[in-house]
Write a protein that holds these residues in place. Structure first.
Motif, PDB file in Angstrom:
ATOM      1  N   UNK A 162    -111.905  -6.161 -58.435  1.00  0.00           N
ATOM      2  CA  UNK A 162    -113.075  -6.980 -58.112  1.00  0.00           C
ATOM      3  C   UNK A 162    -114.300  -6.099 -57.862  1.00  0.00           C
ATOM      4  N   UNK A 163    -114.134  -5.036 -57.068  1.00  0.00           N
ATOM      5  CA  UNK A 163    -115.261  -4.154 -56.762  1.00  0.00           C
ATOM      6  C   UNK A 163    -115.773  -3.467 -58.026  1.00  0.00           C
ATOM      7  N   UNK A 164    -114.865  -3.037 -58.884  1.00  0.00           N
ATOM      8  CA  UNK A 164    -115.269  -2.366 -60.113  1.00  0.00           C
ATOM      9  C   UNK A 164    -115.985  -3.318 -61.073  1.00  0.00           C
ATOM     10  N   UNK A 165    -115.492  -4.550 -61.165  1.00  0.00           N
ATOM     11  CA  UNK A 165    -116.145  -5.545 -62.017  1.00  0.00           C
ATOM     12  C   UNK A 165    -117.546  -5.856 -61.507  1.00  0.00           C
ATOM     13  N   UNK A 166    -117.696  -5.954 -60.195  1.00  0.00           N
ATOM     14  CA  UNK A 166    -118.995  -6.282 -59.620  1.00  0.00           C
ATOM     15  C   UNK A 166    -120.003  -5.147 -59.790  1.00  0.00           C
ATOM     16  N   UNK A 167    -119.531  -3.972 -60.162  1.00  0.00           N
ATOM     17  CA  UNK A 167    -120.431  -2.826 -60.301  1.00  0.00           C
ATOM     18  C   UNK A 167    -120.697  -2.450 -61.758  1.00  0.00           C
ATOM     19  N   UNK A 168    -120.231  -3.290 -62.690  1.00  0.00           N
ATOM     20  CA  UNK A 168    -120.438  -2.988 -64.106  1.00  0.00           C
ATOM     21  C   UNK A 168    -121.891  -3.243 -64.520  1.00  0.00           C
ATOM     22  N   UNK A 169    -122.324  -2.519 -65.521  1.00  0.00           N
ATOM     23  CA  UNK A 169    -123.620  -2.800 -66.134  1.00  0.00           C
ATOM     24  C   UNK A 169    -123.500  -4.094 -66.939  1.00  0.00           C
ATOM     25  N   UNK A 170    -124.617  -4.721 -67.298  1.00  0.00           N
ATOM     26  CA  UNK A 170    -124.536  -5.946 -68.114  1.00  0.00           C
ATOM     27  C   UNK A 170    -123.757  -5.760 -69.414  1.00  0.00           C
TER      28      UNK A 170
END
Length: 203
Positions: A162-170
């Motif tokens: 979840x944390x990694x997904x929330x930090x992805x670029x568009x």
């Protein structure tokens, strides 16, 4: 979706996959869970998890070797435990090896693609504990539920994803959404593919 990373990844994945997720839930009637259903489910899960974990493992090995920060893919592997559960239900090693494996989209090559697949994998692991409780309550041996039983490590894995997904670029998030959507579609088709006894879904 904004032009900068931060906070929207998990919601984008949930929105994009909601319809397929709901159809998958409708294929599984926990009220009617029995040993035959449990065996069918484990066979389907092994057929999906083994190639999925292999592909994600190859991606992880490449990124870990290069020193890049990568989610802990090895700790998420469940195929071995699923095979053990099937053997607890009476399948031989040869029968487990000969079970069909699901076709998958091309293996992930980017961080976004890998995280999209992990979203599906981690969600499935969390949902397994619900299935395990119903299975045991309906007479399935505990020894045949080890791959589904609650594991605090799965909550930690979910939070990591979840944390990694929330930090992805568009751009990365777009890849993750596509990868998760493709994998959910494969998952749905796989559950509807007849097994050797002609069974599809929870018949």
């Amino acid at each position: 979706m904004t032009n900068t990373p931060g906070g929207h990844g998990i919601e984008a994945l949930r929105t994009a996959t909601r319809a397929t997720h709901e159809r998958l839930d409708a294929l599984v009637d926990l009220r009617a869970w029995d040993q035959a259903t449990h065996r069918w489910w484990l066979q389907r899960m092994l057929g999906l998890h083994e190639p999925l974990e292999r592909d994600l493992g190859s991606w992880y090995d490449g990124h870990a070797a290069s020193g890049e920060d990568a989610p802990d893919v090895p700790s998420r592997r469940r195929a071995g435990a699923i095979a053990s559960d099937l053997r607890s239900l009476g399948l031989t090693d040869e029968e487990v090896r000969n079970l069909p494996r699901s076709p998958l989209p091309p293996a992930p090559t980017t961080r976004g693609q890998a995280l999209g697949r992990l979203y599906v994998l981690d969600g499935s692991a969390l949902g397994g504990s619900v299935i395990a409780r119903h299975a045991v309550a309906n007479g399935v041996p505990h020894d045949a539920c080890t791959s589904l039983a609650h594991d605090p490590g799965r909550i930690a894995s979910w939070r990591e994803t979840k944390a990694l997904l929330d930090d992805l670029t568009p751009a990365e998030l777009a890849e993750a959404v596509l990868a998760a959507s493709e994998l959910f579609a494969v998952f749905e088709a796989w559950l509807l593919t007849p097994t050797s006894d002609g069974r599809t879904s929870q018949q």
